[in-house]
Each structure stands twice: as C-alpha cells, then as structure tokens.
Design a protein around this motif. Structure first.
Motif, PDB file in Angstrom:
ATOM      1  N   GLN A  47     -12.611  20.990  -9.051  1.00 12.12           N
ATOM      2  CA  GLN A  47     -11.755  21.478  -7.970  1.00 12.12           C
ATOM      3  C   GLN A  47     -11.529  20.398  -6.919  1.00 12.12           C
ATOM      4  O   GLN A  47     -10.416  20.215  -6.420  1.00 12.12           O
ATOM      5  N   ILE A  48     -12.591  19.672  -6.591  1.00 14.31           N
ATOM      6  CA  ILE A  48     -12.480  18.593  -5.609  1.00 14.31           C
ATOM      7  C   ILE A  48     -11.582  17.490  -6.159  1.00 14.31           C
ATOM      8  O   ILE A  48     -10.733  16.944  -5.438  1.00 14.31           O
ATOM      9  N   GLU A  49     -11.745  17.162  -7.426  1.00 13.10           N
ATOM     10  CA  GLU A  49     -10.929  16.123  -8.057  1.00 13.10           C
ATOM     11  C   GLU A  49      -9.441  16.456  -7.965  1.00 13.10           C
ATOM     12  O   GLU A  49      -8.616  15.606  -7.597  1.00 13.10           O
ATOM     13  N   ALA A  50      -9.097  17.683  -8.291  1.00 19.66           N
ATOM     14  CA  ALA A  50      -7.690  18.089  -8.266  1.00 19.66           C
ATOM     15  C   ALA A  50      -7.113  17.968  -6.863  1.00 19.66           C
ATOM     16  O   ALA A  50      -5.985  17.495  -6.678  1.00 19.66           O
ATOM     17  N   LEU A  51      -7.889  18.378  -5.858  1.00 16.22           N
ATOM     18  CA  LEU A  51      -7.433  18.296  -4.475  1.00 16.22           C
ATOM     19  C   LEU A  51      -7.254  16.845  -4.043  1.00 16.22           C
ATOM     20  O   LEU A  51      -6.231  16.483  -3.451  1.00 16.22           O
ATOM     21  N   VAL A  52      -8.230  16.003  -4.344  1.00 14.91           N
ATOM     22  CA  VAL A  52      -8.152  14.591  -3.954  1.00 14.91           C
ATOM     23  C   VAL A  52      -6.937  13.918  -4.574  1.00 14.91           C
ATOM     24  O   VAL A  52      -6.205  13.174  -3.907  1.00 14.91           O
ATOM     25  N   GLN A  53      -6.691  14.174  -5.845  1.00 17.63           N
ATOM     26  CA  GLN A  53      -5.561  13.532  -6.519  1.00 17.63           C
ATOM     27  C   GLN A  53      -4.231  13.886  -5.857  1.00 17.63           C
ATOM     28  O   GLN A  53      -3.350  13.031  -5.708  1.00 17.63           O
ATOM     29  N   GLU A  54      -4.091  15.138  -5.450  1.00 18.51           N
ATOM     30  CA  GLU A  54      -2.850  15.552  -4.800  1.00 18.51           C
ATOM     31  C   GLU A  54      -2.718  14.963  -3.397  1.00 18.51           C
ATOM     32  O   GLU A  54      -1.619  14.603  -2.960  1.00 18.51           O
ATOM     33  N   ILE A  55      -3.832  14.866  -2.683  1.00 15.71           N
ATOM     34  CA  ILE A  55      -3.807  14.261  -1.348  1.00 15.71           C
ATOM     35  C   ILE A  55      -3.401  12.794  -1.443  1.00 15.71           C
ATOM     36  O   ILE A  55      -2.567  12.306  -0.674  1.00 15.71           O
ATOM     37  N   VAL A  56      -3.975  12.078  -2.403  1.00 13.77           N
ATOM     38  CA  VAL A  56      -3.675  10.654  -2.556  1.00 13.77           C
ATOM     39  C   VAL A  56      -2.188  10.432  -2.829  1.00 13.77           C
ATOM     40  O   VAL A  56      -1.564   9.534  -2.250  1.00 13.77           O
ATOM     41  N   LYS A  57      -1.609  11.261  -3.687  1.00  9.47           N
ATOM     42  CA  LYS A  57      -0.173  11.137  -3.981  1.00  9.47           C
ATOM     43  C   LYS A  57       0.648  11.181  -2.701  1.00  9.47           C
ATOM     44  O   LYS A  57       1.567  10.382  -2.486  1.00  9.47           O
ATOM     45  N   ARG A  58       0.315  12.119  -1.838  1.00 12.34           N
ATOM     46  CA  ARG A  58       1.084  12.300  -0.609  1.00 12.34           C
ATOM     47  C   ARG A  58       0.798  11.205   0.418  1.00 12.34           C
ATOM     48  O   ARG A  58       1.712  10.744   1.111  1.00 12.34           O
ATOM     49  N   MET A  59      -0.445  10.781   0.501  1.00  8.74           N
ATOM     50  CA  MET A  59      -0.774   9.746   1.485  1.00  8.74           C
ATOM     51  C   MET A  59      -0.159   8.404   1.098  1.00  8.74           C
ATOM     52  O   MET A  59       0.170   7.591   1.966  1.00  8.74           O
ATOM     53  N   LYS A  60       0.034   8.173  -0.183  1.00 13.53           N
ATOM     54  CA  LYS A  60       0.709   6.949  -0.617  1.00 13.53           C
ATOM     55  C   LYS A  60       2.185   6.964  -0.231  1.00 13.53           C
ATOM     56  O   LYS A  60       2.839   5.918  -0.206  1.00 13.53           O
ATOM     57  N   ASN A  61       2.694   8.138   0.085  1.00  8.78           N
ATOM     58  CA  ASN A  61       4.075   8.274   0.558  1.00  8.78           C
ATOM     59  C   ASN A  61       4.151   8.438   2.064  1.00  8.78           C
ATOM     60  O   ASN A  61       5.153   8.912   2.596  1.00  8.78           O
ATOM     61  N   TYR A 127       1.596  17.969  15.771  1.00  7.45           N
ATOM     62  CA  TYR A 127       1.582  16.702  15.030  1.00  7.45           C
ATOM     63  C   TYR A 127       2.815  16.542  14.138  1.00  7.45           C
ATOM     64  O   TYR A 127       2.885  15.602  13.359  1.00  7.45           O
ATOM     65  N   GLN A 128       3.741  17.476  14.222  1.00 13.25           N
ATOM     66  CA  GLN A 128       4.970  17.436  13.422  1.00 13.25           C
ATOM     67  C   GLN A 128       4.657  17.268  11.931  1.00 13.25           C
ATOM     68  O   GLN A 128       5.160  16.363  11.266  1.00 13.25           O
ATOM     69  N   VAL A 129       3.837  18.156  11.419  1.00  9.62           N
ATOM     70  CA  VAL A 129       3.449  18.093  10.013  1.00  9.62           C
ATOM     71  C   VAL A 129       4.676  18.208   9.118  1.00  9.62           C
ATOM     72  O   VAL A 129       5.656  18.886   9.457  1.00  9.62           O
ATOM     73  N   ASN A 130       4.618  17.539   7.966  1.00 10.45           N
ATOM     74  CA  ASN A 130       5.736  17.550   7.033  1.00 10.45           C
ATOM     75  C   ASN A 130       5.237  17.628   5.596  1.00 10.45           C
ATOM     76  O   ASN A 130       4.022  17.663   5.356  1.00 10.45           O
ATOM     77  N   SER A 131       6.147  17.613   4.650  1.00 11.11           N
ATOM     78  CA  SER A 131       5.798  17.855   3.257  1.00 11.11           C
ATOM     79  C   SER A 131       4.996  16.730   2.605  1.00 11.11           C
ATOM     80  O   SER A 131       4.496  16.891   1.491  1.00 11.11           O
ATOM     81  N   ASN A 132       4.860  15.591   3.280  1.00 11.73           N
ATOM     82  CA  ASN A 132       3.983  14.533   2.773  1.00 11.73           C
ATOM     83  C   ASN A 132       2.527  14.751   3.186  1.00 11.73           C
ATOM     84  O   ASN A 132       1.633  14.081   2.671  1.00 11.73           O
ATOM     85  N   ASP A 133       2.306  15.657   4.123  1.00 10.49           N
ATOM     86  CA  ASP A 133       0.971  15.880   4.671  1.00 10.49           C
ATOM     87  C   ASP A 133       0.171  16.875   3.842  1.00 10.49           C
ATOM     88  O   ASP A 133       0.712  17.616   3.018  1.00 10.49           O
ATOM     89  N   SER A 134      -1.140  16.881   4.084  1.00 15.32           N
ATOM     90  CA  SER A 134      -2.047  17.825   3.440  1.00 15.32           C
ATOM     91  C   SER A 134      -2.909  18.490   4.500  1.00 15.32           C
ATOM     92  O   SER A 134      -3.337  17.832   5.458  1.00 15.32           O
ATOM     93  N   VAL A 135      -3.149  19.783   4.338  1.00 15.81           N
ATOM     94  CA  VAL A 135      -3.989  20.534   5.279  1.00 15.81           C
ATOM     95  C   VAL A 135      -5.122  21.196   4.506  1.00 15.81           C
ATOM     96  O   VAL A 135      -4.878  21.935   3.545  1.00 15.81           O
ATOM     97  N   ILE A 136      -6.350  20.925   4.926  1.00 15.01           N
ATOM     98  CA  ILE A 136      -7.528  21.551   4.309  1.00 15.01           C
ATOM     99  C   ILE A 136      -8.151  22.506   5.313  1.00 15.01           C
ATOM    100  O   ILE A 136      -8.538  22.105   6.421  1.00 15.01           O
ATOM    101  N   GLY A 137      -8.243  23.773   4.932  1.00 11.12           N
ATOM    102  CA  GLY A 137      -8.906  24.766   5.763  1.00 11.12           C
ATOM    103  C   GLY A 137     -10.386  24.815   5.424  1.00 11.12           C
ATOM    104  O   GLY A 137     -10.757  24.874   4.252  1.00 11.12           O
TER     105      GLY A 137
END
Length: 272
Positions: A47-61, A127-137
């Motif tokens: 579960q952590i792996e899947a989340l990290v991979q998606e975060i990295v994709k967005r942060m690279k953008n 912070y004007q969040v957008n679709s490149n961002d990730s939010v972890i609750g």
C-alpha cells in the motif's frame, strides 16, 4: 461512521492495573507492545509503495505533498514535513504539514478543531492546491471529520489522496485514493493512540517522504548530498562526505563545501 468502541485502537489494553506496576514492568509492557508495530507496517508495504509511486509521478511534474491531520496525527505530519528541507535541501513549500486548529495546535490542543469537516479544504486552498499535488490524511482512528472533509474536497478537485490510519475499513480510508491501513491493535493505555498508533504513523511517514526524496534524486549512494548546512555538526558531516567523494583533505573539502553550499555542488564544481 463506526462507533468509537468498535475501533481496534479503542479496544481494551492487553495490560491492566497499570498503577500497581513497577517502573520496569511498565517499560517492559510498552516495549512488548511496540514490537508489534514494525510487523504491522510490514504487512502494508505494498500500500505504501503504491502511494509513493503516485506521489513521485506528480512531484516530478512540479507537484507538492501535503499532510493533513489533527492532534498527534497532525503533529506527526508537521514534524515529517519540517524535516524535509534540512535533510534533503528542498524548499519549505514542497512538503507541507497542516494541523487542525493551525500552528498553535502543535503545542496546545485546540478544542473541537478536528470536528470541522470544512476547515481542512480551506487550509489547503490557502496553498492553491492543484492536480499535480498530493494530500495525505493522517488519522489513527480513521474517522476524523477534518481529514475526511479535506480528502473529499481534494478528490473533487483532481488532487491525489492517500491516508495513514490505524483501523481497518475506516471512513478516511474509504475516501482516499491510496489508503494505508496499519492496524496495530490495542494501545498499552486504552485509547492512547500517541503510543503504538503514533509510532506506526511515524514509521510510515518516514518511509513515504524518504522514498519520495530518493526517487527525486535527493540522495546519492546513501548520502544526504543536498542537506542544509545549518549547524557545525552538519558542516563537519558534509565536509567528510566531500573528502571521501573526491579524495581531498579536510580543509579543502570544508572550503569547497562552504563556498558552494552543499555536498553535491561542492563535488560537481571541484577542479583538480
């Protein structure tokens, strides 16, 4: 929303009559319980792996990572976010921790702040969040209204959502795109989720931010080549890293490090 007594984090402790135990018995009991935490984390590595991979994709953008939470969970998010700039040399707005009740809640509890289902999104909008961002609750119980509301609105805005909770089948996990559910069971003191649950959340947040930063190239080999030189200890550590990397003496390594501001830049700009 699940009844409080149905949550594993609220179930009765495996230990009783704590007030009659010796200090050593208390320490042994807590240590015994804590040993189960890394085992629980191990079970959710996919579960952590899947989340990290998606975060990295967005942060690279150009995306950012936000943590939202209340109480202990919120404080853990703030701690993890605040450690990213000195450790990895990133800006303070790349990983952001937001706690219900605002920064004053880091030190003193703000009554009922976690019960406001609208406030988390208001805090994120600043912070004007957008679709490149990730939010972890982050919510040990998995039922914190502040977190649920924030994730719901993030989903509606096309923002990636994840969570770190310590109960199975929670409301927070239900609204997160990538839930991480670390079920650690009863606390040493019944319901005191700053203990095992807090430890589990800290371990997971360590993994998420560290793995993300490594994937973004902020570590070379096993070294913090972009760390901030904010005290004498870190200057000495960085100096020795430069020494070992390009085989020069201490004084020259320190001169290069202070001149260029980071281990990476000192090494890259070295000319024999």
């Amino acid at each position: 929303m699940a009844d409080l007594l149905e949550l594993s984090t609220e179930s009765s402790s495996n230990h009783d009559n704590l007030e009659n135990k010796s200090v050593m018995e208390l320490l042994q009991g807590m240590n015994q319980e804590d040993r189960s935490v890394p085992v629980a984390v191990d079970k959710v590595l996919p579960q952590i792996e899947a989340l990290v991979q998606e975060i990295v994709k967005r942060m690279k953008n150009g995306g950012r990572l936000f943590y939202i939470g209340a109480g202990t969970s919120g404080r853990l998010g703030v701690v993890d976010a605040s450690e990213c700039p000195p450790t990895f040399g990133v800006s303070h707005d790349l990983v952001v921790g937001i706690i219900a009740g605002g920064d004053s809640a880091i030190r003193k509890a703000v009554e009922f702040a976690e019960d406001d289902v609208e406030q988390a999104w208001k805090d994120l909008e600043a912070y004007q969040v957008n679709s490149n961002d990730s939010v972890i609750g982050i919510a040990a119980s998995g039922r914190t209204p502040y977190v649920i509301g924030g994730l719901q609105k993030a989903n509606e805005s096309g923002v990636l959502t994840g969570c770190v909770v310590c109960n199975a089948g929670s409301g927070v996990a239900a609204v997160a795109n990538y839930p991480v559910e670390v079920v650690v069971g009863p606390e040493f003191i019944t319901g005191s989720t700053r203990l095992k649950s807090g430890t589990a959340q800290k371990l997971v947040l360590n993994m998420i931010s560290t793995a993300v930063m490594i994937q973004l190239g902020k570590v070379k080999g096993n070294k913090m080549v972009d760390m901030q030189l904010s005290n004498d200890k870190l200057v000495e550590r960085g100096t020795r890293m430069v020494m070992n990397e390009i085989n020069i003496d201490f004084d020259l390594a320190k001169k290069l490090l202070l001149e260029h501001g980071s281990v990476r830049k000192a090494v890259e700009n070295y000319k024999e």
